[in-house]
Enzyme design. Structure first.
Site, PDB file in Angstrom:
ATOM      1  N   LYS A   8       0.816  -1.217   0.000  1.00 48.20           N
ATOM      2  CA  LYS A   8       0.000   0.000   0.000  1.00 48.20           C
ATOM      3  C   LYS A   8       0.849   1.266   0.000  1.00 48.20           C
ATOM      4  O   LYS A   8       0.358   2.345  -0.359  1.00 48.20           O
ATOM      5  CB  LYS A   8      -0.955  -0.025   1.170  1.00 48.20           C
ATOM      6  CG  LYS A   8      -1.802  -1.293   1.143  1.00 48.20           C
ATOM      7  CD  LYS A   8      -3.169  -1.165   1.611  1.00 48.20           C
ATOM      8  CE  LYS A   8      -4.121  -2.270   1.232  1.00 48.20           C
ATOM      9  NZ  LYS A   8      -3.640  -3.643   1.238  1.00 48.20           N
TER      10      LYS A   8
HETATM   11  C1  LIG Z   1      -4.272  -4.675   0.442  1.00 47.44           C
HETATM   12  C2  LIG Z   1      -3.542  -5.946   0.322  1.00 47.44           C
HETATM   13  C3  LIG Z   1      -3.890  -6.927  -0.626  1.00 47.44           C
HETATM   14  C4  LIG Z   1      -5.094  -6.776  -1.537  1.00 47.44           C
HETATM   15  O1  LIG Z   1      -4.929  -5.781  -2.497  1.00 47.44           O
HETATM   16  P1  LIG Z   1      -6.206  -5.209  -3.270  1.00 47.44           P
HETATM   17  O2  LIG Z   1      -5.693  -4.054  -4.044  1.00 47.44           O
HETATM   18  O3  LIG Z   1      -7.160  -4.771  -2.191  1.00 47.44           O
HETATM   19  O4  LIG Z   1      -6.743  -6.291  -4.097  1.00 47.44           O
HETATM   20  C5  LIG Z   1      -3.138  -8.075  -0.687  1.00 47.44           C
HETATM   21  N1  LIG Z   1      -2.092  -8.278   0.140  1.00 47.44           N
HETATM   22  C6  LIG Z   1      -1.730  -7.371   1.069  1.00 47.44           C
HETATM   23  C7  LIG Z   1      -0.590  -7.679   1.971  1.00 47.44           C
HETATM   24  C8  LIG Z   1      -2.427  -6.163   1.192  1.00 47.44           C
HETATM   25  O5  LIG Z   1      -2.058  -5.288   2.122  1.00 47.44           O
END
Ligand SMILES: *Cc1c(COP(=O)(O)O)cnc(C)c1O
Length: 502
Positions: free
Chosen positions: A112
């Site tokens: 993120k």
């Molecule tokens: C947010 C997240 C995801 C999922 O990603 P999306 O964009 O919501 O599909 C997968 N793995 C981790 C570790 C995340 O923090």
């Protein structure tokens, strides 16, 4: 080409990228989308000669046309100059007969960070005059810290993160409550993640509160439905392809596949945007965990969230409504916003919807979807580590399992997206490779023993966090959230300089 965004649920909406970033989502509850995305592609040959930051500037200029090039350049340079611990920002590592795209080299070791380092920088150029924005986020773990780091100490912006008391891992909590900065606030909620999320939504829709906050202060969200967070993620698809061309794995123009561990469908949707913009991708392999609503949808075209919810070892994928999937429905229905609105209304009233055969076929042409159980995740971490020495986190491992299923059908070169450092999910990783410590409560010791055994380095921020002072100790009731927001808006924006505008 039309330079404005529209809504997935009403294509008479027309709004600039800056306004779309400020608002987050449309008044009709739809998401902002760029019509005719594939009509004006990027020049792949040129992209293959650029570094990460320059690819980012090129992609953003295309998708955020009302930002000036200097606004884009400044935002990108801020976001990705010194905050990542790899000069490649998102390096590709060769493992066995696949390639791992490591998205966890940012300041909080979460994927993120890629979006949340850039979104606040873009927001700077959206806020005009003296207007202020307070970001409200309910988090089940990784988003909270990444958002806090992105917005920390930015002028005219503040951020409040709510997390469920006892509902995040020890290290995730430590990361959040030790955050510095004059404009950051973190509160634990007596309740679960859904309680926190529901109340944040209520606060967003509370017009009385908006009146009390005054016209200078708006509330916004750092969720992946915001295009300012989604679009930065398009970049690493191009960049990882470039890395494979540069190391000779593929020839420029040859197709690749991507496997993406999925929750809200933001990450993999960004990949589809890259494909529409000219990246040669054959298939996107979408991986779920036991919350496999999407995997079932791929079998029969019925999206049905009426089912039990599972807490898994890959908690960032524990989701029953993948918000960004709505954007894919928009493109795959031929940009038919009335159709999308009908589906979303069905979802809201009955908890499910069904797409037509044509739409399902169109989706399956670009995407494959499967899921992984907790047991399969643990087995994947163990077997990859034993065979190759590479240590995966549980989300990446869910992707790995589904990738292996798909590779029985197709041997196109494969890039597996890795969404978190294994050290953020120590318990699950230890269960796979250090079982004698799987039940230990001494997380720091387990981290040390894991690095000794596996030689996978502990990211610096996860090492240092144990020594930082705790700055945020609030624990509040759900019913107190709104009041908390009021107080903190006052404290963040008006206490400092004593000026009081309302
Ligand atoms: C947010 C997240 C995801 C999922 O990603 P999306 O964009 O919501 O599909 C997968 N793995 C981790 C570790 C995340 O923090």
């Amino acid at each position: 080409m039309n330079k404005n965004y529209t809504s997935t649920r009403n294509n008479s909406v027309s709004i600039s990228a800056k306004e779309a970033i400020k608002k987050g989502f449309a008044d009709d509850k739809g998401l902002f989308v760029y019509p005719n995305l594939g009509n004006d592609q990027l020049d792949l040959k040129t992209i293959l000669t650029l570094d990460y930051q320059s690819i980012a500037k090129t992609v953003l200029a295309k998708l955020l046309p009302d930002f000036s090039q200097s606004e884009i350049n400044e935002s990108v340079d801020h976001a990705y100059s010194s905050t990542f611990d790899s000069t490649k920002i998102t390096p590709v590592v060769d493992v066995d007969n696949f390639h791992v795209l490591e998205l966890f080299h940012g300041p909080t070791s979460a994927f993120k960070d890629v979006g949340l380092q850039l979104l606040p920088q873009l927001m700077k150029h959206v806020l005009t005059d003296n207007s202020k924005v307070m970001i409200l986020t309910a988090t089940s773990g990784d988003t909270g810290k990444a958002a806090l780091e992105g917005f920390k100490d930015l002028e005219n912006m503040g951020i409040i993160v709510f997390y469920p008391d006892g509902g995040v891992s020890k290290i995730q909590k430590l990361q959040m409550v030790t955050t510095g900065g004059h404009n950051t606030r973190v509160a634990a909620i007596k309740g679960n993640f859904d309680d926190a999320q529901t109340n944040v939504k209520l606060i967003f829709n509370d017009n009385t509160l908006k009146g009390q906050l005054g016209s200078a202060v708006s509330l916004s969200s750092a969720n992946s439905i915001n295009i300012g967070r989604l679009i930065p993620q398009v970049v690493y698809y191009f960049d990882s392809y470039k890395q494979l061309v540069q190391n000779g794995t593929v020839k420029a123009g040859d197709p690749v596949n991507f496997t993406v561990p999925t929750g809200n469908f933001g990450d993999v949707l960004a990949g589809y945007y890259a494909k529409l913009l000219g990246l040669p991708v054959k298939k996107f392999v979408v991986a779920c965990n036991e919350n496999n609503v999407l995997a079932n949808f791929f079998e029969n075209g019925v999206y049905d969230r009426n089912r039990p919810f599972f807490q898994t070892v890959a908690p960032s994928m524990d989701i029953q409504i993948s918000s960004n999937f709505e954007r894919l429905l928009y493109y795959k229905s031929g940009e038919d916003s009335a159709y999308v609105k009908q589906l979303m209304d069905d979802l809201e009233t009955t908890g499910k919807y069904q797409v037509s055969k044509e739409v399902l076929d169109a989706i399956q042409a670009d995407f494959y979807c499967g899921y992984s159980t907790d047991q399969e995740i643990e087995a994947a971490i163990k077997s990859v580590y034993e065979k190759t020495g590479y240590l995966m986190d549980p989300h990446t491992a869910a992707g790995y399992k589904v990738m292996r299923d798909y590779q029985k059908l197709d041997d196109t070169p494969m890039i597996l997206l890795s969404t978190a450092s294994p050290y953020k999910f120590v318990k699950a990783v230890a269960a796979a490779v250090l079982p004698e410590e799987a039940d230990s409560d001494d997380v720091l010791q387990t981290m040390k023993d894991l690095t000794t055994k596996t030689k996978a380095p502990i990211p610096e921020n996860l090492q240092k966090v144990w020594e930082l002072p705790v700055k945020h100790e609030s624990i509040i009731q759900k019913s107190e959230m709104e009041n908390y927001v009021k107080e903190q808006v006052e404290a963040v924006f008006y206490d400092k300089d004593q000026s009081s505008s309302n």
